[in-house]
Scaffold this motif. Structure first.
Motif, mmCIF file in Angstrom:
data_model
loop_
_atom_site.group_PDB
_atom_site.id
_atom_site.type_symbol
_atom_site.label_atom_id
_atom_site.label_comp_id
_atom_site.label_asym_id
_atom_site.label_seq_id
_atom_site.Cartn_x
_atom_site.Cartn_y
_atom_site.Cartn_z
ATOM 1 N N ASN A 169 -2.690 2.717 -4.055
ATOM 2 C CA ASN A 169 -2.428 1.469 -3.616
ATOM 3 C C ASN A 169 -2.768 0.305 -4.708
ATOM 4 O O ASN A 169 -1.750 -0.275 -4.852
ATOM 5 N N ASP B 288 -8.608 8.865 1.601
ATOM 6 C CA ASP B 288 -8.786 7.698 1.225
ATOM 7 C C ASP B 288 -8.865 7.328 0.002
ATOM 8 O O ASP B 288 -8.290 6.300 -0.650
ATOM 9 N N MET C 105 0.830 -1.347 0.052
ATOM 10 C CA MET C 105 0.011 0.008 0.177
ATOM 11 C C MET C 105 0.759 1.094 0.181
ATOM 12 O O MET C 105 1.090 1.821 0.908
ATOM 13 N N THR D 43 -1.039 4.296 1.394
ATOM 14 C CA THR D 43 -1.193 4.246 2.633
ATOM 15 C C THR D 43 0.125 4.604 3.627
ATOM 16 O O THR D 43 0.187 5.479 4.619
ATOM 17 N N PRO E 77 -12.058 0.564 3.902
ATOM 18 C CA PRO E 77 -11.809 1.923 3.830
ATOM 19 C C PRO E 77 -11.459 2.521 5.443
ATOM 20 O O PRO E 77 -11.587 1.809 6.366
ATOM 21 N N SER E 78 -10.551 3.446 5.328
ATOM 22 C CA SER E 78 -10.001 4.129 6.451
ATOM 23 C C SER E 78 -9.135 3.245 7.368
ATOM 24 O O SER E 78 -8.793 3.511 8.641
ATOM 25 N N THR F 233 -6.289 4.856 -1.976
ATOM 26 C CA THR F 233 -6.505 3.760 -2.420
ATOM 27 C C THR F 233 -6.473 3.226 -3.732
ATOM 28 O O THR F 233 -5.871 2.233 -4.119
#
Ligand code: ASP
Length: 411
Positions: free
Chosen positions: A393, A386, A309, A312, A354-355, A390
């Motif tokens: 990611n 996010d 990720m 992230t 999510p999150s 994402t």
């Protein structure tokens, strides 16, 4: 009448989602049209995610097991393992360096008056998650009764079981060829169902975006504009410049070619904010549009969805420096190194939902003694950030499978 292609439909869905969301935001939450609209969006958006999750479990089990079995047949398994892990770690490290450098340079958060957040901080009780507990929890979650893992949709545990099953199948050889064939056919069937689910993607994406844009807290975003800009800027830089550059250097493929093949997955990741939910679409794009061999894609993409990720990791490292600025703490070089490593571990440990990054964020903050309560400041804007992280990611997993395919054949 012939409908436009799925890609065009998804673009129209995205555009309408953002436009209607902005209009709803303007009307205000109390407006009856907005209430009804949000109800309908919630319904359709959740349905789309439910459908993706429905195919996720059989997909992960079959794609990894079949992937391993086929790799082994080609005697490539060792190379693919090593190359995959090296790629994941390097691209994550690059992402963290970008996020931290930008934060150190632009210093978002310094000079902001913390008093305005006191209320939010008081109302939020951060869950304490020291790194030792996090490790223990992560390790403990790896090996789970496969039936429980399948029933609960526990992706990490399913991946582990599928890896072991795949190895057992190839070591067993001829004797288990029927089971392998069964899994192969199940995989094909799942891919067929995914192509049906994708017909709902334009509507699902529109619904998810309407909800996201309507419920976004605009006031908070303006106060924290500098931080939001740094995060969005660096994440986009990683996604639009660094990853395509890596792709080009290793494979010679052009970014445009890549984005054309990858856009279904990138937009789905943006709208769902979940790498796991996007996995069926990612695998479809990688094998069907980007022409990665199924045995490589089936191994790299599901593993990447839970371990790799970039977005992230970049976010967590940059956000830790932002919080340090906010509370007026100057982090030493050693502490910055700690942030670097913990952000890497945190991104590996964050599930693709999510999150999820918010939960592991606590660990990054605590590793250098920053107040975990600062999550209260990060949470309100997390829905927005996010989306982009994402997508990046998921982009990292797709670029990874192309690069790994190339490298494995070269060695
Ligand atoms: N939502 C991200 C993902 O699914 C994880 C995160 O919260 O950073 O990839």
């Amino acid at each position: 009448m012939k409908l436009p292609s799925l890609n065009i439909q998804i673009f129209i869905g995205t555009f309408l989602g953002v436009t209607i969301g902005l209009y709803f935001h303007y009307l205000g939450m109390q407006h009856s049209v907005v209430k009804d609209g949000l109800y309908a969006s919630e319904l359709v958006g959740t349905l789309f995610i439910d459908l993706l999750k429905m195919v996720l479990v059989p997909l992960v089990l079959c794609s990894i097991t079949v992937g391993i079995a086929n790799l082994r047949q080609h005697r490539q398994i060792h190379r693919v393992w090593v190359t995959t892990l090296l790629f994941f770690l390097s691209s994550t490290a690059i992402a963290i360096i970008i996020g931290m450098s930008a934060s150190l340079y632009f210093k978002p958060g310094s000079g902001l008056h913390l008093a305005m957040f006191e209320h939010a901080m008081q109302n939020y009780e951060a869950k304490q998650l020291p790194i030792s507990d996090f490790f223990a929890q992560f390790l403990h979650g790896l090996f789970v009764n496969p039936f429980a893992a399948l029933a609960q949709g526990n992706v990490l545990a399913i991946v582990m079981f599928a890896l072991i099953l795949g190895v057992a199948l190839v070591i067993g050889g001829e004797r288990y060829k029927n089971i392998l064939q069964l899994l192969q056919e199940l995989l094909e069937l799942t891919m067929r169902i995914i192509s049906w689910v994708m017909k709902l993607a334009p509507l699902g994406i529109m619904a998810l975006l309407i909800k996201l844009v309507t419920t976004q807290d605009a006031a908070m975003l303006t106060v924290l504009a500098k931080f939001v800009t740094v995060i969005i800027g660096t994440t986009l830089f990683h996604g639009a410049v660094v990853l395509p550059l890596i792709l080009y250097l290793f494979t010679g493929k052009s970014p445009l070619w890549f984005w054309r093949g990858a856009r279904e997955a990138l937009i789905t990741a943006f709208a769902t904010s979940s790498s796991s939910s996007t996995l069926p679409v990612t695998l479809r794009c990688v094998t069907q549009h980007l022409h990665v061999k199924p045995e490589i894609a089936g191994f790299v993409v599901p593993l990447g969805a839970i371990l790799n990720m970039d977005g992230t990791a970049l976010y967590e490292a940059a956000a830790a420096l932002f919080v340090a600025n906010l509370v007026g703490i100057e982090l030493s070089l050693a502490q910055q190194l700690v942030v670097f490593f913990i952000a890497m571990i945190a991104s590996i440990g964050a599930p693709g939902i999510p999150s999820a990054g918010m939960v592991t964020m606590v660990m990054v903050l605590q590793s250098v003694g920053l107040p975990a309560e600062a999550i209260a400041i990060l949470l309100p804007m997390d829905r927005l950030l996010d989306t982009i992280r994402t997508s990046v990611n998921v982009e990292g997993d797709m670029v990874g499978s192309l690069v790994i395919q190339k490298l494995v054949h070269k060695i």
